[in-house]
Enzyme design. Structure first.
Site, PDB file in Angstrom:
ATOM      1  N   ASP A   1       0.861  -1.178   0.000  1.00 55.62           N
ATOM      2  CA  ASP A   1       0.000   0.000   0.000  1.00 55.62           C
ATOM      3  C   ASP A   1       0.894   1.223   0.000  1.00 55.62           C
ATOM      4  O   ASP A   1       2.118   1.123   0.207  1.00 55.62           O
ATOM      5  CB  ASP A   1      -0.933   0.010   1.222  1.00 55.62           C
ATOM      6  CG  ASP A   1      -2.257   0.721   0.926  1.00 55.62           C
ATOM      7  OD1 ASP A   1      -2.206   1.883   0.458  1.00 55.62           O
ATOM      8  OD2 ASP A   1      -3.320   0.135   1.157  1.00 55.62           O
TER       9      ASP A   1
ATOM     10  N   GLY B   1      -6.005  -2.614  -4.682  1.00 52.63           N
ATOM     11  CA  GLY B   1      -5.495  -1.247  -4.670  1.00 52.63           C
ATOM     12  C   GLY B   1      -6.209  -0.347  -5.668  1.00 52.63           C
ATOM     13  O   GLY B   1      -6.641  -0.786  -6.733  1.00 52.63           O
TER      14      GLY B   1
ATOM     15  N   SER C   1     -16.493  -4.364  -9.367  1.00 50.22           N
ATOM     16  CA  SER C   1     -17.568  -3.766  -8.578  1.00 50.22           C
ATOM     17  C   SER C   1     -18.906  -3.867  -9.294  1.00 50.22           C
ATOM     18  O   SER C   1     -18.975  -3.949 -10.531  1.00 50.22           O
ATOM     19  CB  SER C   1     -17.247  -2.288  -8.323  1.00 50.22           C
ATOM     20  OG  SER C   1     -18.350  -1.599  -7.775  1.00 50.22           O
ATOM     21  N   ASN C   2     -19.971  -3.824  -8.503  1.00 51.78           N
ATOM     22  CA  ASN C   2     -21.317  -3.750  -9.077  1.00 51.78           C
ATOM     23  C   ASN C   2     -21.491  -2.490  -9.924  1.00 51.78           C
ATOM     24  O   ASN C   2     -22.359  -2.443 -10.795  1.00 51.78           O
ATOM     25  CB  ASN C   2     -22.365  -3.818  -7.969  1.00 51.78           C
ATOM     26  CG  ASN C   2     -22.354  -2.614  -7.056  1.00 51.78           C
ATOM     27  OD1 ASN C   2     -23.091  -1.650  -7.257  1.00 51.78           O
ATOM     28  ND2 ASN C   2     -21.537  -2.641  -6.019  1.00 51.78           N
TER      29      ASN C   2
ATOM     30  N   TYR D   1     -15.651   5.753 -11.756  1.00 53.79           N
ATOM     31  CA  TYR D   1     -15.221   4.602 -10.964  1.00 53.79           C
ATOM     32  C   TYR D   1     -15.714   3.308 -11.617  1.00 53.79           C
ATOM     33  O   TYR D   1     -14.961   2.340 -11.773  1.00 53.79           O
ATOM     34  CB  TYR D   1     -15.768   4.731  -9.544  1.00 53.79           C
ATOM     35  CG  TYR D   1     -15.594   3.496  -8.688  1.00 53.79           C
ATOM     36  CD1 TYR D   1     -14.335   3.140  -8.205  1.00 53.79           C
ATOM     37  CD2 TYR D   1     -16.686   2.700  -8.351  1.00 53.79           C
ATOM     38  CE1 TYR D   1     -14.173   2.005  -7.409  1.00 53.79           C
ATOM     39  CE2 TYR D   1     -16.534   1.575  -7.563  1.00 53.79           C
ATOM     40  CZ  TYR D   1     -15.282   1.230  -7.100  1.00 53.79           C
ATOM     41  OH  TYR D   1     -15.123   0.114  -6.327  1.00 53.79           O
TER      42      TYR D   1
ATOM     43  N   SER E   1     -20.888  -4.876  -1.676  1.00 55.31           N
ATOM     44  CA  SER E   1     -20.388  -3.944  -0.657  1.00 55.31           C
ATOM     45  C   SER E   1     -19.884  -4.771   0.516  1.00 55.31           C
ATOM     46  O   SER E   1     -20.655  -5.514   1.116  1.00 55.31           O
ATOM     47  CB  SER E   1     -21.494  -2.987  -0.197  1.00 55.31           C
ATOM     48  OG  SER E   1     -22.652  -3.708   0.196  1.00 55.31           O
TER      49      SER E   1
ATOM     50  N   ARG F   1     -30.235  -0.572   0.731  1.00 58.57           N
ATOM     51  CA  ARG F   1     -29.551  -1.190  -0.412  1.00 58.57           C
ATOM     52  C   ARG F   1     -28.529  -2.218   0.054  1.00 58.57           C
ATOM     53  O   ARG F   1     -28.246  -3.193  -0.646  1.00 58.57           O
ATOM     54  CB  ARG F   1     -28.892  -0.107  -1.262  1.00 58.57           C
ATOM     55  CG  ARG F   1     -28.246  -0.638  -2.530  1.00 58.57           C
ATOM     56  CD  ARG F   1     -27.855   0.478  -3.483  1.00 58.57           C
ATOM     57  NE  ARG F   1     -27.020  -0.033  -4.556  1.00 58.57           N
ATOM     58  CZ  ARG F   1     -25.700  -0.067  -4.533  1.00 58.57           C
ATOM     59  NH1 ARG F   1     -25.045   0.428  -3.487  1.00 58.57           N
ATOM     60  NH2 ARG F   1     -25.015  -0.562  -5.543  1.00 58.57           N
TER      61      ARG F   1
END
Length: 277
Positions: free
Chosen positions: A33, A71, A110-111, A145, A174, A185
């Site tokens: 990181d 990352g 990601s969704n 994003y 999530s 949600r």
């Protein structure tokens, strides 16, 4: 024989949740990181560097057996930052992994790569024998994003097809300790930390997966995402956000407009502005 797993973005939210859950006898977690992860323990190595730095990534990938790529910016950001960190960074990670002979990479998609898809499309998956919205639903990103996650998936496919690497792109709903942070949600999208670790372990151990695109969610009562594809890799979720439903819904019923699209409130965010969702 020990194995070394590189985790990029190890000081971030998901990385922090995964570290204690992925520790195993005979396994080294190599943590990368831009900041030093706190409370480094036994079986962990720490490297400070950015996923955008080819030299740092070459060093991080040397001798690694697998990479879990977490990352990058985890929320909406400017186009320049999104391009540099999330898209160029992913290419840098994959290039370094390929050059180092790393055979398997897990990508945290990601969704929001399909955020503008109506949740009603889950019925299409059920028609085709799945148990929800297909994991390989074509992109309909809701933000810059989301665009970066589409690019991540495409890069993963490219590096599999070109170099034979096993690459699994996980469209995470999530992942938080509880689903409260997203309100109603979250009852749909939650991936519990324990289930996230179970999913990662399945992806790390599945024999010769090739390139796969899967959903990363728990087996929530209100889930609209197909887990058929993840279960085919050995994922066996045990958690359900429904146990939090009474508490979460006590604050009010969900907004139908927010719940109608996969990306929820992200679909109305100003493009390129850091968000607070």
């Amino acid at each position: 024989m020990s194995e070394t797993i590189l985790i990029t973005g190890a000081a971030g939210g998901v990385g922090t949740l995964m570290r204690p859950r992925l520790r195993r006898e005979g396994r080294v977690l190599r943590l990368l990181d831009v900041v030093t992860p706190p409370a480094v323990g036994a079986g962990e190595e720490v490297l400070t560097g950015s996923v955008t730095d080819p030299e740092a990534m070459a060093k991080a990938c040397a001798g690694a057996d697998a990479v879990i790529h977490l990352g990058g910016h985890s929320r909406e950001h400017t186009w320049a930052e999104t391009l540099e960190v999330n898209i160029n960074g992913t290419r840098t990670v994959l290039a370094a992994a390929q050059a180092a002979g790393v055979s398997r990479v897990l990508l945290a998609s990601s969704n929001h790569a399909v955020g503008f898809r109506p949740v009603s499309e889950a019925a299409l998956g059920e028609r085709d024998g799945l148990d929800g919205l297909p994991a390989d639903s074509s992109p309909r990103p809701d933000t810059y994003y989301g665009v970066s996650k589409v690019a991540m998936e495409a890069l993963g496919s490219l590096y599999h097809s070109r170099f034979g690497m096993d690459v699994i792109a996980i469209r995470i709903g999530s992942c938080f300790e509880t689903p409260h942070v997203l309100g109603p949600r979250g009852l749909v999208t939650w991936l519990s930390p324990d289930d996230c670790a179970r999913l990662f372990e399945a992806c790390l151990s599945a024999p010769s997966p090739g390139y796969r695109l899967i959903w990363g969610v728990s087996d929530n009562t209100r889930r609209v995402y197909s887990l058929t594809e993840a279960r085919a890799l050995g994922y066996a979720p045990k958690d359900d956000a429904e146990r939090f439903a009474a508490e979460i819904l006590a604050a009010g019923e969900p907004d139908p407009a927010v719940m109608a699209l996969v990306g929820g409130g992200f679909c109305t965010l100003p493009l390129g502005e850091p968000d607070s969702l």
